[in-house]
Design an enzyme around this catalytic site. Structure first.
Site, PDB file in Angstrom:
ATOM      1  N   CYS A 100       2.733  -3.558   4.108  1.00 23.92           N
ATOM      2  CA  CYS A 100       1.930  -2.376   4.421  1.00 23.92           C
ATOM      3  C   CYS A 100       2.560  -1.737   5.651  1.00 23.92           C
ATOM      4  O   CYS A 100       3.710  -2.038   5.971  1.00 23.92           O
ATOM      5  CB  CYS A 100       0.442  -2.714   4.611  1.00 23.92           C
ATOM      6  SG  CYS A 100       0.027  -3.709   6.069  1.00 23.92           S
ATOM      7  N   GLY A 101       1.847  -0.876   6.334  1.00 27.65           N
ATOM      8  CA  GLY A 101       2.432  -0.220   7.505  1.00 27.65           C
ATOM      9  C   GLY A 101       2.886  -1.204   8.560  1.00 27.65           C
ATOM     10  O   GLY A 101       4.009  -1.145   9.057  1.00 27.65           O
ATOM     11  N   THR A 102       2.016  -2.153   8.907  1.00 25.39           N
ATOM     12  CA  THR A 102       2.360  -3.164   9.923  1.00 25.39           C
ATOM     13  C   THR A 102       2.630  -4.538   9.319  1.00 25.39           C
ATOM     14  O   THR A 102       3.196  -5.398   9.984  1.00 25.39           O
ATOM     15  CB  THR A 102       1.213  -3.339  10.931  1.00 25.39           C
ATOM     16  OG1 THR A 102       0.060  -3.815  10.235  1.00 25.39           O
ATOM     17  CG2 THR A 102       0.902  -2.039  11.648  1.00 25.39           C
ATOM     18  N   GLY A 103       2.156  -4.776   8.104  1.00 23.40           N
ATOM     19  CA  GLY A 103       2.230  -6.097   7.489  1.00 23.40           C
ATOM     20  C   GLY A 103       1.024  -6.945   7.811  1.00 23.40           C
ATOM     21  O   GLY A 103       0.809  -7.981   7.185  1.00 23.40           O
ATOM     22  N   ASP A 108       0.853  -1.178   0.000  1.00 22.72           N
ATOM     23  CA  ASP A 108       0.000   0.000   0.000  1.00 22.72           C
ATOM     24  C   ASP A 108       0.894   1.235   0.000  1.00 22.72           C
ATOM     25  O   ASP A 108       2.125   1.133  -0.121  1.00 22.72           O
ATOM     26  CB  ASP A 108      -0.978  -0.025   1.176  1.00 22.72           C
ATOM     27  CG  ASP A 108      -0.317   0.159   2.536  1.00 22.72           C
ATOM     28  OD1 ASP A 108       0.934   0.253   2.617  1.00 22.72           O
ATOM     29  OD2 ASP A 108      -1.048   0.206   3.535  1.00 22.72           O
ATOM     30  N   ARG A 122       6.551   0.112   8.709  1.00 16.97           N
ATOM     31  CA  ARG A 122       6.634   0.954   9.906  1.00 16.97           C
ATOM     32  C   ARG A 122       7.118   0.158  11.116  1.00 16.97           C
ATOM     33  O   ARG A 122       7.254   0.706  12.210  1.00 16.97           O
ATOM     34  CB  ARG A 122       5.269   1.571  10.201  1.00 16.97           C
ATOM     35  CG  ARG A 122       4.828   2.560   9.131  1.00 16.97           C
ATOM     36  CD  ARG A 122       3.440   3.084   9.397  1.00 16.97           C
ATOM     37  NE  ARG A 122       3.070   4.081   8.406  1.00 16.97           N
ATOM     38  CZ  ARG A 122       1.815   4.390   8.103  1.00 16.97           C
ATOM     39  NH1 ARG A 122       0.814   3.799   8.735  1.00 16.97           N
ATOM     40  NH2 ARG A 122       1.557   5.298   7.192  1.00 16.97           N
ATOM     41  N   GLY A 133      -2.579  -6.184   7.910  1.00 23.28           N
ATOM     42  CA  GLY A 133      -3.752  -6.122   7.035  1.00 23.28           C
ATOM     43  C   GLY A 133      -3.513  -6.715   5.669  1.00 23.28           C
ATOM     44  O   GLY A 133      -4.331  -7.490   5.158  1.00 23.28           O
ATOM     45  N   ARG A 139       7.390 -34.345   8.971  1.00 22.74           N
ATOM     46  CA  ARG A 139       6.288 -34.170   9.924  1.00 22.74           C
ATOM     47  C   ARG A 139       5.516 -32.881   9.677  1.00 22.74           C
ATOM     48  O   ARG A 139       4.337 -32.781  10.000  1.00 22.74           O
ATOM     49  CB  ARG A 139       6.806 -34.216  11.359  1.00 22.74           C
ATOM     50  CG  ARG A 139       7.621 -33.002  11.774  1.00 22.74           C
ATOM     51  CD  ARG A 139       8.206 -33.176  13.169  1.00 22.74           C
ATOM     52  NE  ARG A 139       8.824 -31.979  13.665  1.00 22.74           N
ATOM     53  CZ  ARG A 139      10.052 -31.572  13.375  1.00 22.74           C
ATOM     54  NH1 ARG A 139      10.816 -32.300  12.554  1.00 22.74           N
ATOM     55  NH2 ARG A 139      10.548 -30.463  13.887  1.00 22.74           N
ATOM     56  N   HIS A 140       6.179 -31.894   9.078  1.00 20.76           N
ATOM     57  CA  HIS A 140       5.525 -30.618   8.806  1.00 20.76           C
ATOM     58  C   HIS A 140       4.513 -30.737   7.662  1.00 20.76           C
ATOM     59  O   HIS A 140       3.549 -29.976   7.616  1.00 20.76           O
ATOM     60  CB  HIS A 140       6.568 -29.549   8.480  1.00 20.76           C
ATOM     61  CG  HIS A 140       7.619 -29.433   9.531  1.00 20.76           C
ATOM     62  ND1 HIS A 140       7.347 -29.001  10.812  1.00 20.76           N
ATOM     63  CD2 HIS A 140       8.942 -29.729   9.494  1.00 20.76           C
ATOM     64  CE1 HIS A 140       8.468 -29.023  11.517  1.00 20.76           C
ATOM     65  NE2 HIS A 140       9.437 -29.467  10.747  1.00 20.76           N
ATOM     66  N   ARG A 168       0.978 -31.235   8.857  1.00 23.64           N
ATOM     67  CA  ARG A 168       0.348 -30.005   9.369  1.00 23.64           C
ATOM     68  C   ARG A 168      -0.040 -29.060   8.234  1.00 23.64           C
ATOM     69  O   ARG A 168      -1.105 -28.438   8.290  1.00 23.64           O
ATOM     70  CB  ARG A 168       1.288 -29.330  10.354  1.00 23.64           C
ATOM     71  CG  ARG A 168       1.538 -30.220  11.567  1.00 23.64           C
ATOM     72  CD  ARG A 168       2.672 -29.754  12.413  1.00 23.64           C
ATOM     73  NE  ARG A 168       2.978 -30.780  13.410  1.00 23.64           N
ATOM     74  CZ  ARG A 168       4.187 -31.011  13.864  1.00 23.64           C
ATOM     75  NH1 ARG A 168       5.210 -30.306  13.433  1.00 23.64           N
ATOM     76  NH2 ARG A 168       4.391 -31.950  14.756  1.00 23.64           N
ATOM     77  N   HIS A 210       8.899 -24.844   8.074  1.00 21.27           N
ATOM     78  CA  HIS A 210       7.896 -25.634   8.787  1.00 21.27           C
ATOM     79  C   HIS A 210       6.478 -25.463   8.263  1.00 21.27           C
ATOM     80  O   HIS A 210       5.676 -26.388   8.360  1.00 21.27           O
ATOM     81  CB  HIS A 210       7.917 -25.296  10.277  1.00 21.27           C
ATOM     82  CG  HIS A 210       9.148 -25.793  10.970  1.00 21.27           C
ATOM     83  ND1 HIS A 210       9.252 -25.802  12.340  1.00 21.27           N
ATOM     84  CD2 HIS A 210      10.311 -26.290  10.502  1.00 21.27           C
ATOM     85  CE1 HIS A 210      10.440 -26.289  12.683  1.00 21.27           C
ATOM     86  NE2 HIS A 210      11.101 -26.585  11.579  1.00 21.27           N
ATOM     87  N   ASN A 211       6.158 -24.267   7.757  1.00 18.87           N
ATOM     88  CA  ASN A 211       4.783 -23.994   7.339  1.00 18.87           C
ATOM     89  C   ASN A 211       4.598 -23.914   5.834  1.00 18.87           C
ATOM     90  O   ASN A 211       3.479 -23.726   5.369  1.00 18.87           O
ATOM     91  CB  ASN A 211       4.290 -22.680   7.972  1.00 18.87           C
ATOM     92  CG  ASN A 211       4.490 -22.663   9.466  1.00 18.87           C
ATOM     93  OD1 ASN A 211       5.226 -21.841   9.986  1.00 18.87           O
ATOM     94  ND2 ASN A 211       3.848 -23.580  10.162  1.00 18.87           N
TER      95      ASN A 211
END
Length: 153
Positions: free
Chosen positions: A65-68, A8, A109, A70, A132-133, A136, A98-99
């Site tokens: 974005c500002g915080t990541g 953004d 920011r 949203g 194992r991941h 999940r 892992h994910n």
């Protein structure tokens, strides 16, 4: 490797910095916007990155974005996207290993340019470990499909 990237207005300058870093690494970049620091709405660009990755137009995505938060939530709403909102290199590495995260999100920011560059490198320089991941990650995919995952495979 091809990376879809979007931000953004609050993260426009950071996005330009990261694009240059990716290009310096020889990585192809798909910039889905925004194209200025003029006020805009992060869900547009989160969705664009998510769709580019989910549709196979890009291997991985980066949203800023500002915080990541949203923009990461927005990308994660796209079916098949596992967006990781991080602010440190360890979490970025674990998100991949892992994910099997396919979209990285962080806040302009929240982290400075040097740390942002290291976060991106940590995310890109590691692969999914499977084993194992994989069980999940399959459970996460099942949730995406609306399946009940109360049973342990």
């Amino acid at each position: 490797m091809k990376i879809a990237i979007g931000s953004d207005h609050a993260a426009y300058d950071m996005k330009q910095f990261i694009i240059q870093h990716l290009e310096d690494r020889g990585i192809e970049v798909m910039d889905v916007g925004t194209n200025s620091a003029e006020r805009t709405h992060y869900p547009i660009y989160g969705q664009r990155v998510g769709k580019a990755v989910a549709n196979g137009e890009a291997d991985l995505g980066i949203t800023i974005c500002g915080t990541g938060i949203g923009i990461g939530i927005s990308a994660g709403k796209v079916k098949g996207i596992r967006a990781a909102i991080v602010s440190d290199t360890y979490s970025a590495r674990m998100a991949r290993q892992h994910n099997n995260a396919n979209v990285l999100s962080f806040g302009a920011r929240v982290v400075g340019p040097g740390l942002a560059q290291d976060i991106v490198d940590s995310f890109l320089d590691h692969e999914f470990e499977g084993d194992r991941h994989a069980i999940r990650v399959k459970m996460i995919a099942d949730i995406d499909e609306g399946k009940d995952i109360t049973e342990i495979p």
